[in-house]
Design a protein around this motif. Sequence first.
Motif: not given
Length: 416
Positions: A181-192
Amino acid sequence: MTSKPLSSHAGTTTTAGRRRRVPMAALVCAVLGVVVPSATVPAVAAPAARPAAAADTTGDRLPGLDPQALQHALSSAPDRVTGVLARVSGPAGHWTGTYGTADIETGAPVPVDGRFRLGSVTKIFIATVLLQLAAEDRVDLDQPVQRYLPDVLPGNYPPIPVRTLLNFTSGLPELTPDDLPTTPEGIVEHRFDNHPFSELVAKAVQHERPFTEPGRTQVYGATGYYVAAMLVENLTGHTYQQEITTRILQPLHLRDTTAPRTGTTIPGPHSHGYIAVPRPDGGPRLVDITEQNPGAGGMISTTADLDRFLTALFRGRLLPPAEQAELFDVPDVPYLGGTADDPGQGRAYYAAGLMRVTLPNSVTVWGKTGTTFGYTDGMFATRDLRRRLVYSFNPTTGGGNDLTLVTRILSAAFAP
């Protein structure tokens, strides 16, 4: 969480042998240009107009420390960072400064001794460990990676010498935005999410290689260091984090530096990391992403500890002479996509992890930049260690070096 104006907490302490003040207009003119061939290229300052060889001593070329220029550089990007921290050390002067806030909710100032995530600065720790293993005759830098990791790279690959992993001439392909993921939403969702090195390498090698002959071209990337970390683990039977801890952190007493394997928090004082996520109405909101899976490049440190590490590394405390030389041995090969405006003027400018930058005042510095979500940092020094710089800031753009800000900080420290 919504974005709010930042309170400008700025702190400075300075001692210097000689000082001079530069008019603000002159400081702006001294800011160096940068080139961004791709999103994975680290922030660097443009070189002098003529080729310059690496210098062992800075002589009279190193200018006096300019606190005004340094503080101005730290506070020059209030619209895209929440906090900034920098430390200048060495016989040519000492200075520490901060700007912004550590927490947008409380307005707490940035702690001078704050911890931060290192991102790709972790690469130089991995390089040091692998060079130590070479000194112990546990790995031969001229032998192919496939000899030690027979099932990691595709069978149709040519032999990839271990040395090429460290100096970015391996030709291994990189991950693309379709892989993670590289979009802000994707980064937040997958940061763990957890992504082992084996998974990252397997994804990367599905793509076309940037060049076919290892050792003949240089281009910055991460895949080579994923493989280098796997090699460390295969040779030692320990995680690369354990090897960094026992070989570097403990002997140098870097008590505020950690190499976590799975921990998601930052221990001790630190600034929060944020990412701007678009709201439905089009405006941004800052989401706190301080807690995240450390993953690749997951080390945490302070400016003081990185300064101590850089000093020990340059003085040869961690490596014997032959392996020490690898740190400063830039291969004489083209840089893929390089131009006359980049640090190598079209030629390579990386050695084994360290990058070489010669500034317009002919001062050459060596160091490394790094970035991960919410944190960007770097460390640079003259070869003789007369002046050293370590910085960290919190970008709201989701990671990636803020080239303009990094250039301003680097310029203010070494070429105001």
